[in-house]
Design a protein around this motif. Sequence first.
Motif, PDB file in Angstrom:
ATOM      1  N   CYS A   1      -3.312  -2.885   3.966  1.00  0.00           N
ATOM      2  CA  CYS A   1      -4.254  -2.168   3.100  1.00  0.00           C
ATOM      3  C   CYS A   1      -5.311  -3.157   2.621  1.00  0.00           C
ATOM      4  CB  CYS A   1      -3.523  -1.523   1.917  1.00  0.00           C
ATOM      5  SG  CYS A   1      -4.631  -0.630   0.802  1.00  0.00           S
ATOM      6  N   PRO A   2      -6.345  -3.382   3.419  1.00  0.00           N
ATOM      7  CA  PRO A   2      -7.332  -4.403   3.061  1.00  0.00           C
ATOM      8  C   PRO A   2      -8.347  -3.928   2.022  1.00  0.00           C
ATOM      9  CG  PRO A   2      -7.891  -3.416   5.170  1.00  0.00           C
ATOM     10  CD  PRO A   2      -6.595  -2.800   4.745  1.00  0.00           C
ATOM     11  N   TYR A   3      -7.811  -3.428   0.914  1.00  0.00           N
ATOM     12  CA  TYR A   3      -8.632  -2.928  -0.188  1.00  0.00           C
ATOM     13  C   TYR A   3      -7.929  -3.250  -1.506  1.00  0.00           C
ATOM     14  CZ  TYR A   3     -10.302  -0.227   3.792  1.00  0.00           C
ATOM     15  OH  TYR A   3     -10.764   0.130   5.033  1.00  0.00           O
ATOM     16  N   VAL A   4      -8.669  -3.168  -2.594  1.00  0.00           N
ATOM     17  CA  VAL A   4      -8.080  -3.370  -3.912  1.00  0.00           C
ATOM     18  C   VAL A   4      -7.129  -2.206  -4.208  1.00  0.00           C
ATOM     19  CG1 VAL A   4      -8.561  -3.546  -6.374  1.00  0.00           C
ATOM     20  CG2 VAL A   4     -10.082  -4.652  -4.716  1.00  0.00           C
ATOM     21  N   LEU A   5      -5.958  -2.523  -4.718  1.00  0.00           N
ATOM     22  CA  LEU A   5      -4.937  -1.490  -4.952  1.00  0.00           C
ATOM     23  C   LEU A   5      -5.155  -0.813  -6.306  1.00  0.00           C
ATOM     24  CD1 LEU A   5      -1.714  -3.197  -3.578  1.00  0.00           C
ATOM     25  CD2 LEU A   5      -3.232  -1.585  -2.447  1.00  0.00           C
ATOM     26  N   SER A   6      -6.225  -0.064  -6.406  1.00  0.00           N
ATOM     27  CA  SER A   6      -6.482   0.703  -7.620  1.00  0.00           C
ATOM     28  C   SER A   6      -6.606   2.173  -7.248  1.00  0.00           C
ATOM     29  CB  SER A   6      -7.780   0.229  -8.292  1.00  0.00           C
ATOM     30  OG  SER A   6      -8.877   0.423  -7.420  1.00  0.00           O
ATOM     31  N   ASP A   7      -6.179   3.030  -8.144  1.00  0.00           N
ATOM     32  CA  ASP A   7      -6.342   4.473  -7.980  1.00  0.00           C
ATOM     33  C   ASP A   7      -5.881   4.949  -6.603  1.00  0.00           C
ATOM     34  OD1 ASP A   7      -7.456   4.624 -10.544  1.00  0.00           O
ATOM     35  OD2 ASP A   7      -9.434   4.113  -9.787  1.00  0.00           O
ATOM     36  N   TYR A   8      -6.837   5.278  -5.750  1.00  0.00           N
ATOM     37  CA  TYR A   8      -6.568   5.894  -4.454  1.00  0.00           C
ATOM     38  C   TYR A   8      -5.552   5.103  -3.632  1.00  0.00           C
ATOM     39  CZ  TYR A   8      -7.608   7.854   0.179  1.00  0.00           C
ATOM     40  OH  TYR A   8      -7.505   8.433   1.412  1.00  0.00           O
ATOM     41  N   PHE A   9      -5.871   3.851  -3.322  1.00  0.00           N
ATOM     42  CA  PHE A   9      -4.992   3.065  -2.452  1.00  0.00           C
ATOM     43  C   PHE A   9      -3.694   2.694  -3.153  1.00  0.00           C
ATOM     44  CE2 PHE A   9      -9.260   2.205  -0.694  1.00  0.00           C
ATOM     45  CZ  PHE A   9      -9.048   2.672   0.594  1.00  0.00           C
ATOM     46  N   GLY A  10      -3.763   2.443  -4.450  1.00  0.00           N
ATOM     47  CA  GLY A  10      -2.549   2.091  -5.178  1.00  0.00           C
ATOM     48  C   GLY A  10      -1.522   3.206  -5.159  1.00  0.00           C
ATOM     49  N   LEU A  11      -1.972   4.446  -5.302  1.00  0.00           N
ATOM     50  CA  LEU A  11      -1.043   5.581  -5.280  1.00  0.00           C
ATOM     51  C   LEU A  11      -0.367   5.710  -3.919  1.00  0.00           C
ATOM     52  CD1 LEU A  11      -3.113   8.261  -7.232  1.00  0.00           C
ATOM     53  CD2 LEU A  11      -0.932   7.258  -7.942  1.00  0.00           C
TER      54      LEU A  11
END
Length: 346
Positions: free
Chosen positions: A73-83
């Motif tokens: 998951c090459p993105y910041v784990l906030s909101d969308y990706f974190g869930l």
Amino acid sequence: MARRGGGRATVRDIAADAGVSIATVSRVLNDSEDVAPPTRDLVLAAIERLGGLAPVPRARRNRIAEGAVYVHCPYVLSDYFGLIVSSVAETLDLHGRRLLLNAGEAAQRKAVLPGLSLMSGVAGAIMLLPPEPSEQLLALRGSGFPFVVIDPRTNLPRDIAAVSAAHFTGARRLTQHLLELGHRRIGIIAGPGNWLAADARRAGHAAALAEVGVLTPPALIRSGEPTTEEGFRLATELLGLPDRPTALIGFNDKMAVGAMSAAARLGLRVPQDLSVAGFDDIDLARATRPLLTTVRQPLEEMGRMAVTLLMRLLERHQLEALHVELATELIVRDSTAPAPTPASPV
């Protein structure tokens, strides 16, 4: 003999073609030693003819049985990706699988996919919106390494397992909601032009408008990165038009919130002067004033479904549906209202 209907052959297809039992095919696929060489050759020839699953070497089979799942998951784990990642982690734990997480925007600068199939102790992978070129995904598939893609950026071949939300249907229903409120001049703040989800949502908006005989002028469409800042900037452009839109739809909730800020900066009231809607239904949508109308994506279920598909791939099951689309839901809140009545000429 080609398999009717195309696609990969099942164990039953291979057994019928080779003239052996299903159990024998299963033993060959699992690299068992108790199969006579001539029989093994018959089965392998049938696999090659029909495009079936390749046998799993014993060392690889042990790694699949015991290995961890690599989550990319090459993105910041906030909101969308974190869930989504949280749901993947919880579901893997239920299956007794360890998780190796590769996350953060810095991961976009690392060439992960080419060496993934050779990584020690890794049985399979789950990838969220992978930014890598499709050629790397195709090469990984060709190596026989099991993986599932969540919310792919681009169209994937039929035999790569993928999970996404029903972007087209969700966007169409949201636009229909605004049309039912009397809006006809609807501005679209779209996502990146090279994202599959952005294309599908634009198509959903267009389909709803076409149903009532409305075509969106190109001037009412803007595209950008799915951030609050971009939503603010693009909404400011749209609201600065001589004939401004009466409603704005953001690619996601962040862009929609940026649009609400732009409206406030320009002295426009939401929803009295301008209706605003988003997509995703993250926590931010319930923290705005007014509360944001949006489309709920089943983010946690997307994570659970991805793990389910991967477990079946690891267990060598034949998957009937490799591209799974999960239903979305329109959530009507306070940020949308009937289109304002044009001022009467003095």
